[in-house]
Design an enzyme around this catalytic site. Structure first.
Site, short mmCIF file in Angstrom:
data_model
loop_
_atom_site.label_atom_id
_atom_site.label_comp_id
_atom_site.label_asym_id
_atom_site.label_seq_id
_atom_site.Cartn_x
_atom_site.Cartn_y
_atom_site.Cartn_z
N GLY A 45 0.90 -1.25 -0.15
CA GLY A 45 -0.18 -0.30 0.32
C GLY A 45 0.65 1.26 -0.05
N GLU A 166 9.59 5.67 -4.43
CA GLU A 166 10.96 4.45 -5.08
C GLU A 166 11.89 5.00 -5.87
OE1 GLU A 166 9.80 0.44 -5.04
OE2 GLU A 166 8.06 0.62 -4.66
N1 ATP Z 1 -5.22 1.11 -10.20
C1 ATP Z 1 -5.00 -0.05 -8.85
N2 ATP Z 1 -6.55 -0.48 -8.88
C2 ATP Z 1 -6.92 -1.63 -7.55
N3 ATP Z 1 -6.24 -2.33 -7.22
C3 ATP Z 1 -4.88 -1.40 -7.59
C4 ATP Z 1 -4.48 -0.16 -7.95
N4 ATP Z 1 -3.21 0.16 -8.02
C5 ATP Z 1 -2.63 -0.96 -6.32
N5 ATP Z 1 -4.01 -1.88 -6.44
C6 ATP Z 1 -3.86 -2.75 -5.24
O1 ATP Z 1 -3.67 -1.75 -3.87
C7 ATP Z 1 -2.79 -2.60 -2.63
C8 ATP Z 1 -1.41 -1.77 -2.63
O2 ATP Z 1 -0.89 -1.83 -4.05
P1 ATP Z 1 0.08 -0.55 -3.89
O3 ATP Z 1 0.65 -0.07 -5.13
O4 ATP Z 1 -0.08 0.69 -3.21
O5 ATP Z 1 2.10 -1.52 -3.75
P2 ATP Z 1 3.25 -1.02 -2.96
O6 ATP Z 1 3.28 -0.85 -1.76
O7 ATP Z 1 3.64 0.10 -3.99
O8 ATP Z 1 3.49 -1.88 -4.29
P3 ATP Z 1 5.61 -2.31 -4.57
O9 ATP Z 1 6.15 -2.36 -3.69
O10 ATP Z 1 4.83 -3.21 -5.59
O11 ATP Z 1 4.98 -0.53 -5.39
C9 ATP Z 1 -2.33 -3.79 -3.96
O12 ATP Z 1 -2.84 -4.87 -3.81
C10 ATP Z 1 -2.72 -3.56 -5.41
O13 ATP Z 1 -2.68 -4.80 -6.04
MG MG Z 2 4.52 1.20 -5.73
#
Ligand code: ATP
Ligand code: MG
Lengths: 279, 265
Positions: A45, A166
């Site tokens: 997230g 990132e």
């Molecule tokens: N546009 C979207 N539509 C639907 N679900 C999403 C979308 N973007 C992210 N998610 C979901 O929300 C959750 C959190 O995603 P997020 O991109 O915030 O993770 P993150 O911590 O940034 O991961 P990473 O380290 O891979 O960047 C995940 O389960 C993902 O599948």
């Molecule tokens: Mg991310």
């Protein structure tokens, strides 16, 4: 008590047509001038939270306030002036055809007078050490240089907070170092509040404070020293402790008198080869 | 190599033509393209030729670069030349080869049409050789500015143009990478029949499209985060500066037009 620049209270967020919540009941504050790192496994997230802080998503529940403005649609452009964002892919955020055009892009969007623009573009490039590349086209720059231009584009708008999602993950070690040092300088010299989202615990070790996200929830927060002591717990969360930290832990366990726990290899090596000098 | 063809055409230098306002250059070329069609005898062609030489000299662009720009259209020029030579039936007969009869009128016409082509290509290549692409975009945006009143999204179109220019090298790099990746898996882009080759391009195009869409999406988010909200209330970093030399160029254009009207037969 330090001044709060961001306050997040009980925030949850669900993507449309998605069952699981991407963020669940997250609360924390960010203080003026600090460097806060947010770490967490893939899909924990982090990016969702970052986009929310920039008004690209709105919380389904809870409240967010940034620089004194509540995060609602009317305030979103004010908030974007307070909080600048640098994304992961150096190429996909470079809008201008040359370095100076790209730095000016945000200024143009915000209707800054032409007479003031040039000076602000130069000043920002100066701060990231990219003045020599004024007329360079993006495909002649390295990833690290592109990210520094992106940072210049953000600070040209004189925000209070810079959020890096990132921003170093697609760079080679040299480029990463370059970008982190630039951010560090801005944080120390200009008093810029920095929030850096990262996978890389070594990068997080440079922060004043670390927040760990796990499955959309705030798992824990504390100084890097405290967070790294969680060791095995972090591994279970899908986060590896940096090699230097593990190594110094093992060496200490084996009875070596290290000056302190080291976060990067260079410091550790230096400590090791100077260890017996005094004797 | 492809990059050189498309974006690397601009040759930075410090000449009068380089310093001209892109709007003046665009207007001049637009006018010139029309005027070229007024020429219909030796004197008018000589005048146009002289003016073109003058501009080339002023721009300090090496002839080599102009000739290079000519290469892709050389076939077209030769084709029209021979078309006129073989199919115009005017004047005295010059030669007879088999069933083909070549008339004097045809040769003259062919030569004149080819010169017309050459002049047009020289002048238009000079624009891209002496003006950075971004300035051309700025010039177009400014010239078409009045059309905003007709609800034409002039600013958006100009931004699209400049973003495309910015991404051409990025996408070319990417094409190269995907091509190598597919070749490493045994794809063959350089042999086989035409249908086979077309088929071979598909595994190249699909990843390219997917990645281009992903880039577009991320770029849109980044632009919004940087405060982009359309043309309203937006200022410009690059400001076009109209100077005396641009006005002189416009006068030259009008004079040229008048001269051609007087000299043509
Ligand atoms: N546009 C979207 N539509 C639907 N679900 C999403 C979308 N973007 C992210 N998610 C979901 O929300 C959750 C959190 O995603 P997020 O991109 O915030 O993770 P993150 O911590 O940034 O991961 P990473 O380290 O891979 O960047 C995940 O389960 C993902 O599948
Ligand atoms: Mg991310």
């Amino acid at each position: 008590m330090k001044e709060k620049v961001i306050s997040i209270k009980g925030v949850s967020f669900q993507y449309p047509d998605q069952e699981a919540f991407a963020l669940r009941n997250v609360s924390f504050d960010v203080y003026k001038g600090e460097w806060l790192a947010i770490v967490g496994h893939n899909g924990s997230g982090k990016s969702t939270l970052a986009k929310m802080l920039n008004g690209l998503h709105y919380p389904s529940e809870g409240t967010v306030s940034i620089g004194g403005y509540a995060l609602i649609e009317e305030n979103v452009w004010l908030i974007r002036e307070k909080l600048g964002m640098v994304f992961q892919n150096p190429d996909n955020q470079f809008v201008g055809t040359t370095v100076q055009d790209d730095v000016a892009f945000g200024l143009e969007n915000n209707g800054v007078e032409h007479s003031a623009m040039q000076e602000r573009v130069f000043a920002s490039l100066e701060k990231v050490g990219m003045t020599a590349f004024l007329n360079q086209e993006p495909h002649h720059l390295s990833g690290g240089q592109k990210q520094r231009v992106a940072i210049a584009g953000v600070i040209a708008l004189r925000p209070d907070i810079v959020l890096l999602d990132e921003a170093t993950s697609m760079l080679d070690p040299l480029g990463r170092e370059e970008v982190i040092n630039t951010v560090r300088e801005l944080n120390e010299n200009e008093g810029l509040t920095v929030i850096s989202i990262t996978h890389d615990l070594e990068e997080a070790s440079r922060a004043d404070r670390v927040i760990v996200l796990n499955e959309g929830m705030l798992y824990t927060e504390g100084t890097p020293e405290r967070i790294f002591q969680l060791d095995r717990e972090l591994l279970n969360l899908g986060l590896g402790v940096p090699f230097a930290v593990q190594m110094s832990q093992l060496l200490t366990d084996a009875g070596l008198q290290l000056s302190r726990r080291h976060f990067n290899e260079e410091e550790l090596v230096k400590d090791l080869w100077t260890l017996n000098f005094e004797k | 190599m492809m990059e050189k063809m498309i974006v690397g055409r601009y040759l930075p230098a410090d000449s009068v033509v380089h310093k001209m306002d892109p709007r003046a250059k665009l207007l001049f070329i637009f006018g010139f393209v029309i005027i070229v069609f007024l020429a219909n005898n030796a004197v008018t062609y000589a005048v146009l030729g002289a003016i073109t030489c003058l501009i080339v000299l002023l721009s300090r662009v090496k002839l080599r670069f102009l000739i290079n720009g000519l290469k892709p259209v050389l076939i077209l020029i030769l084709f029209t030349f021979f078309l006129h030579v073989f199919f115009t039936k005017e004047g005295d007969i010059l030669a007879q080869i088999g069933f083909l009869t070549i008339y004097k009128g045809g040769v003259i016409k062919g030569v004149l049409i080819s010169i017309r082509f050459l002049l047009l290509i020289f002048v238009t290549s000079l624009l891209t050789l002496t003006t950075p692409p971004i300035s051309v975009t700025d010039g177009i945006e400014s010239l078409f500015g009045p059309l905003k009143k007709l609800k034409l999204p002039v600013h958006e179109l100009a931004l699209m143009m400049s973003i495309s220019l910015r991404f051409i090298p990025t996408l070319l790099d990417e094409t190269d990478k995907i091509m190598k990746a597919q070749m490493a898996r045994g794809a063959d882009f350089s042999s086989g029949s035409i249908p086979e080759r077309v088929k071979a391009v598909i595994p190249l195009l699909i990843p390219l499209f997917v990645s281009a869409f992903k880039r577009a999406e991320e770029l849109a988010v980044a632009m919004e985060a940087r405060g982009y909200k359309g043309s309203e209330g937006r200022t410009k970093y690059r400001i076009l500066q109209w100077s005396t030399r641009d006005t002189i160029a416009m006068f030259l254009l009008v004079a040229l037009c008048a001269a051609l009207f007087m000299l043509r037969s």
